[in-house]
Each structure stands twice: as C-alpha cells, then as structure tokens.
Design a protein around this motif. Structure first.
Motif, PDB file in Angstrom:
ATOM      1  N   PRO A 104      -1.450  13.803  17.999  1.00 39.92           N
ATOM      2  CA  PRO A 104      -2.733  13.151  18.272  1.00 39.92           C
ATOM      3  C   PRO A 104      -3.425  12.753  16.963  1.00 39.92           C
ATOM      4  O   PRO A 104      -3.264  13.426  15.949  1.00 39.92           O
ATOM      5  CB  PRO A 104      -3.549  14.223  18.985  1.00 39.92           C
ATOM      6  CG  PRO A 104      -2.617  15.302  19.326  1.00 39.92           C
ATOM      7  CD  PRO A 104      -1.439  15.217  18.432  1.00 39.92           C
ATOM      8  N   GLN A 105      -4.190  11.698  17.062  1.00 38.49           N
ATOM      9  CA  GLN A 105      -4.979  11.293  15.898  1.00 38.49           C
ATOM     10  C   GLN A 105      -6.147  12.271  15.737  1.00 38.49           C
ATOM     11  O   GLN A 105      -6.791  12.632  16.718  1.00 38.49           O
ATOM     12  CB  GLN A 105      -5.511   9.877  16.112  1.00 38.49           C
ATOM     13  CG  GLN A 105      -6.112   9.261  14.869  1.00 38.49           C
ATOM     14  CD  GLN A 105      -6.620   7.843  15.120  1.00 38.49           C
ATOM     15  OE1 GLN A 105      -7.426   7.643  16.024  1.00 38.49           O
ATOM     16  NE2 GLN A 105      -6.134   6.887  14.349  1.00 38.49           N
ATOM     17  N   THR A 106      -6.385  12.699  14.518  1.00 37.91           N
ATOM     18  CA  THR A 106      -7.445  13.687  14.267  1.00 37.91           C
ATOM     19  C   THR A 106      -8.627  13.042  13.550  1.00 37.91           C
ATOM     20  O   THR A 106      -8.554  11.899  13.101  1.00 37.91           O
ATOM     21  CB  THR A 106      -6.916  14.826  13.379  1.00 37.91           C
ATOM     22  OG1 THR A 106      -6.610  14.270  12.097  1.00 37.91           O
ATOM     23  CG2 THR A 106      -5.665  15.453  13.960  1.00 37.91           C
ATOM     24  N   ASP A 107      -9.689  13.809  13.397  1.00 37.41           N
ATOM     25  CA  ASP A 107     -10.832  13.321  12.622  1.00 37.41           C
ATOM     26  C   ASP A 107     -10.412  13.008  11.193  1.00 37.41           C
ATOM     27  O   ASP A 107     -10.934  12.086  10.568  1.00 37.41           O
ATOM     28  CB  ASP A 107     -11.939  14.381  12.588  1.00 37.41           C
ATOM     29  CG  ASP A 107     -12.693  14.436  13.905  1.00 37.41           C
ATOM     30  OD1 ASP A 107     -12.438  13.565  14.761  1.00 37.41           O
ATOM     31  OD2 ASP A 107     -13.521  15.349  14.069  1.00 37.41           O
ATOM     32  N   VAL A 108      -9.496  13.806  10.687  1.00 36.96           N
ATOM     33  CA  VAL A 108      -9.044  13.578   9.316  1.00 36.96           C
ATOM     34  C   VAL A 108      -8.304  12.246   9.216  1.00 36.96           C
ATOM     35  O   VAL A 108      -8.460  11.500   8.247  1.00 36.96           O
ATOM     36  CB  VAL A 108      -8.145  14.749   8.845  1.00 36.96           C
ATOM     37  CG1 VAL A 108      -7.570  14.461   7.472  1.00 36.96           C
ATOM     38  CG2 VAL A 108      -8.957  16.031   8.817  1.00 36.96           C
TER      39      VAL A 108
END
Lengths: 186, 362
Positions: free
Chosen positions: B139-143
């Motif tokens: 999944p794409q993260t905040d980072v």
C-alpha cells in the motif's frame, strides 16, 4: 574534482554548481573533435562546421536536464542525436542554427587559418577511415554505418543480423576507441 | 591535444556553472515553497515516519508470497487521506491492495511552470509489473506521499500522465536525497525518441515538425536532492524485469550531514553482512573534503533478488536489496552482473527465466 575519471553520463548529470562547469567542460573536451568532424564531413566548410559544433554543444548544455542515462555510451548517442538535429535544422533553414548559442549568450569562436585547417582535417575521411581500419572488425562495420553513413541502430542491426542493443554497444565501444585514435593522430 | 574551437570550452564551463546555480536556486525555492505548503497542510511526514521508510532491511521476501513489503516499525497516527486509504485498504483485504489504492486518486502538484503541468491518472499499474515488484504491490503510505515524492513529481512536465497512487518512496539515496519510483501511464518522448522515429521513417519534409512519440506504461526512478544532483531513468516491463532500470549519480561524499549519515548506515550494513557471512567487511572511503566527487549508483530489481554483485569473483561484494532497490557507493556500473536469491544462489537474469520465475506470461 577528478572529472577525468567520470563517465560521460556522470559528467552530463553533474548538477552541483561547483561541479557542473568543469564537468561539462570535460565532456566538451572529450567529444569536440568527433562532433566537429561529424559536421565537417557533411558540410565541407570548417567555419560552418565550427558554428554547427558550437551550437550542438550549446543545445546539449541547454537541454542536459532532459538527458536520461540508460547505459554506457548513452551520452555519446545523445550528443550525436543533437548534432544530427542541428545539422538537419540548419539544412532546412539554409542557415546555421544558433538559437541556443544566442540564448546562452555564447560567442562564436574566432578562428585563424591554422585552426580552420585543423577543423578541415577532422573531416578528413581518410584519417577517419585509417582510424576505423584499426578497430576490431565487429566495431568497424557498425561505426562506419553509424558515423559515416548515418544509419540508425535499427538499420545497422537489421543489416548485420544482430540485436539493436548489440549494435548500440558496438557503436559505443567503437566510438570510444575511434576518439582515442583520432586524438592521438591529431 | 589543442582545442579546435579556442576559448569555447571556457565559455561553456562558465555558462554551465551559471545555469547549475540558477537551477539550484530554483530547486531550492521550489522546495521551500513546497515544504511550506506541506507544512501548512499538516502533511509533512514526521521524522519517525521517514526513519521507517529509510530503514534498510537486508532482504526482500520471495515472490509469490503475496508480501506487501516492510511494515512500519511503529504505529503512526493517520489522518486525512492517509486514514481514508487505510480504511479502504483494510476493507478490501490483503489481495486487494493495488485495487484499494486506486479508489482515491492522490492529486499532488504535478509539473511546474517551466515545463508545464502533468496529469494524474487513476488507472492501475499493469498487473505484470505489480506481480514482479513487491514495492509496487504494498500500500502507498504517508511517507510515499511525503515531501521527497512531491518534490520529484513537480519535475515532470506537460505530456506526462502519472499513476500517482503507484508512487513509492523507495529509499534515501547515498547523496541524501529521496529515490522515488513513479509509474507513468503515458509519457511524450523527448527529442531523441522523435529522432529515432524519423531515422526509421525517413527525413522530415520541409516545414514538418518532429513527431511526438508517446511511450506508455513505463516506470521511472528519480533521484533529487536539490544540492548535488538529479537524475531520472525509465523502463518498460521487459527492461524492468531485466534489471535495466538503474541510475548513476555524482555527489559530494560526506559533506552534508545526510550523506555522512547514509554512508555510516551503509558501512554498518556492510559490517553486519560481513559478520553474518564470516568475512572481512569492505570499507568504503568517504572524503570530507568539499569538491571530492564520489559516485553512487542504484537500480531496481524484481522480486526474489535479495542481493546483487558487480563481479563474478567469489570476493565480489554483495549489495543487499531493499524495497527492490540496490545501491552501490561507486560509479560506472549500469547494472549488476549477478543476482542472488535469499539463500545466496545465483538467479538467472534472462528475461524468459525471470518471467517464468515470477509467473508472468508472454
């Protein structure tokens, strides 16, 4: 900075203000003779060849941020692509393309007779052919087709029944050797 | 050898320096503007979050395990879009990660005033690419959506259509900048692509413009630190599977605190690896003298590749792969010669073998 130790690709990618100048200067020094010779062989006029070569490097400098390194030799291929484009554009306009020279406020080099003669010599096909003859046979054929006959990699690959990637590698290796040979000759 | 165009090299060097200075100033102003905007939005990742992204696990899992990549060490408070994405992802479950990420289109600023605005696309990264790269499946993260990626995305211009939900921050490069993966739905090729086309199709007619060449489904890795350098390299599926996506860059080693920290990290990693393998560690030299140019190279390799080597010699240094990325504190290497799996066995680099290993047809 030991710019001499860097690959052509790394020289083009140098962006640090302290390094970018010497790096581009080194790239220029490495390929000046080949690019001048490229134009001289086609236009047969040393003054025009000098202007075309200067515009080629000016365009390379102005558009270096678009250069994408995709392996050894990619910088040379990129430079030749620009040289071909400058030449075609100039031929279409029937005048020497120098938009980037103007934009970057670069002055046309002043050339005396000796320098014009030196440029004329870079277009000496005999010198190139002599240097070519010293190349290994697999490199000689592809460099001849690429540099002298203006064939694309795909064309060369088709004619020699090799993969385009192989053609590219051989051209890159051959051009490096050719450059060294021509530098030593001159 | 005497210069053919006297004095022209000097002129070029002066202009190259001036242009690089203008670029650096522009990058710095863009970066500070962007960072200020992100800070105002409360979207800057916390320092702890960055540490999570930058940690350097040694091995990636084998393909076919449905692994979604390294999990953050600490739980972080999610907010805004990040929270919404997490909820959607958890509802859809592990196998639906890529699908879940497509439900909300991440729309950061794309492009810039100079080169025009790029567009965001909600289309999915091609399935075969997802199958081959764990870092794209996770999944794409905040980072991933952090300042480093946002900065990279401003560098794309008109004619680019970016799958923003597929953007991943892969690592911190040895020069201190972010290594960012950007999948493109569509890119308009540059001058070289157009010239290649004309060389194939014949010369232009008088007055005819160079054709626009469109490239689809490419993945690019970019490196930017706004200080020492920037670069981008792109490949399609086959190039990715062959491990051709790599980039070599120069930087001032050990001059910035970040580059010092990263060198220290790489050395610690090398010492750990050497201890595990019962050999002497290879120490990397790191000059603190300004102007000493070092080089580093990084590249992307498909799942299952746990380490790479640039030499077939038994004494050749193994570089660990993390998040599908290897990094080498050296230059001139445009791709490793040897791929190793987690057990140290050599993996074939042939495209057909890699496709078979990863279950990719065609």
């Amino acid at each position: 900075m030991d710019a001499e130790r860097l690959t052509d690709e790394d020289l083009l990618l140098a962006r640090d203000p302290r390094l970018a100048g010497p790096a581009f200067g080194e790239l220029y020094a490495r390929h000046e003779a080949l690019i001048v010779g490229f134009h001289q062989r086609r236009v047969r006029n040393p003054e025009v060849a000098a202007d075309l070569a200067a515009e080629t490097f000016a365009q390379a400098l102005a558009s270096r941020s678009r250069f994408v390194a995709d392996g050894p030799g990619s910088a040379v291929r990129w430079l030749y692509g620009i040289a071909g484009n400058v030449l075609r554009s100039s031929l279409r306009q029937a005048s020497v393309e120098q938009r980037k020279m103007d934009r970057l406020r670069l002055d046309r080099p002043d050339l005396d007779d000796a320098q014009l003669a030196a440029i004329e010599a870079t277009g000496d096909e005999m010198a190139v052919l002599r240097a070519l003859s010293a190349l290994p046979s697999d490199q000689r054929d592809v460099v001849r087709a690429f540099v002298l006959d203006d064939h694309s990699y795909d064309d060369i690959a088709g004619r020699l029944s090799i993969k385009p990637a192989t053609a590219r590698k051989r051209v890159s290796r051959g051009l490096q050797t050719l450059r060294r040979e021509l530098e030593e000759t001159s | 050898m005497t210069a053919l165009l006297p004095g022209f090299r000097d002129q070029l060097e002066i202009r190259a320096t001036e242009l690089a200075r203008e670029d650096a100033d522009w990058l710095a102003s863009e970066e500070s503007t962007l960072l200020a905007a992100l800070e105002a939005d409360g979207e800057l990742p916390s320092p702890g979050a960055d540490e999570d992204a930058d940690r350097v696990p040694v091995y990636v899992p084998h393909a076919g395990r449905g692994d979604r990549g390294p999990r953050p060490k600490r739980r972080r408070r999610l907010h805004g879009r990040g929270l919404a994405l997490a909820i959607v992802a958890s509802l859809l479950g592990a196998s639906g990660v890529a699908v879940a990420a497509q439900q909300i289109l991440w729309s950061p600023p794309l492009g810039n005033e100079r080169s025009g605005r790029a567009k965001a696309s909600a289309t999915e990264v091609p399935a075969d690419m997802l199958r081959a790269f764990a870092v794209m499946r996770r999944p794409q993260t905040d980072v991933d959506r952090g300042a480093g990626s946002r900065f990279a995305l401003t560098m794309n211009g008109k004619g680019s259509v970016i799958r923003t939900n597929g953007v991943r921050r892969l690592a911190t490069g040895l020069g201190g900048g972010a290594i960012v993966l950007v999948p493109f739905e569509r890119q308009e090729g540059g001058l070289m692509a157009a010239l290649r086309k004309t060389s194939r199709d014949g010369p232009l007619k008088p007055g005819e413009k160079l054709p626009t060449v469109v490239v689809r489904d490419q993945v690019c890795v970019s490196y930017l630190d706004g200080y020492t350098g920037a670069g981008v390299a792109c490949e399609g599926l086959d190039g990715l599977l062959k491990g051709k996506l790599s980039l070599g860059l120069g930087f001032d080693a050990c001059v910035t605190p970040e580059s010092r920290r990263n060198f220290a990290r790489m050395q610690a990693q090398e010492r750990q690896l050497a201890a595990d393998e019962g050999r002497s560690p290879v120490e990397t030299t790191c000059s603190r003298r300004k102007g000493d140019m070092q080089q580093f190279t990084f590249g992307l390799v498909p799942d299952g590749v746990a380490a790479v080597k640039f030499s077939r010699s038994p004494n050749g240094v193994e570089l660990p792969v993390s998040s599908n990325v290897w990094q080498s504190a050296g230059g001139g290497a445009f791709g490793p010669k040897v791929w190793l799996d987690a057990d140290g066995n050599e993996l074939s680099k042939k495209l057909a073998d890699t496709k078979a290993r990863l279950g990719i047809k065609g």
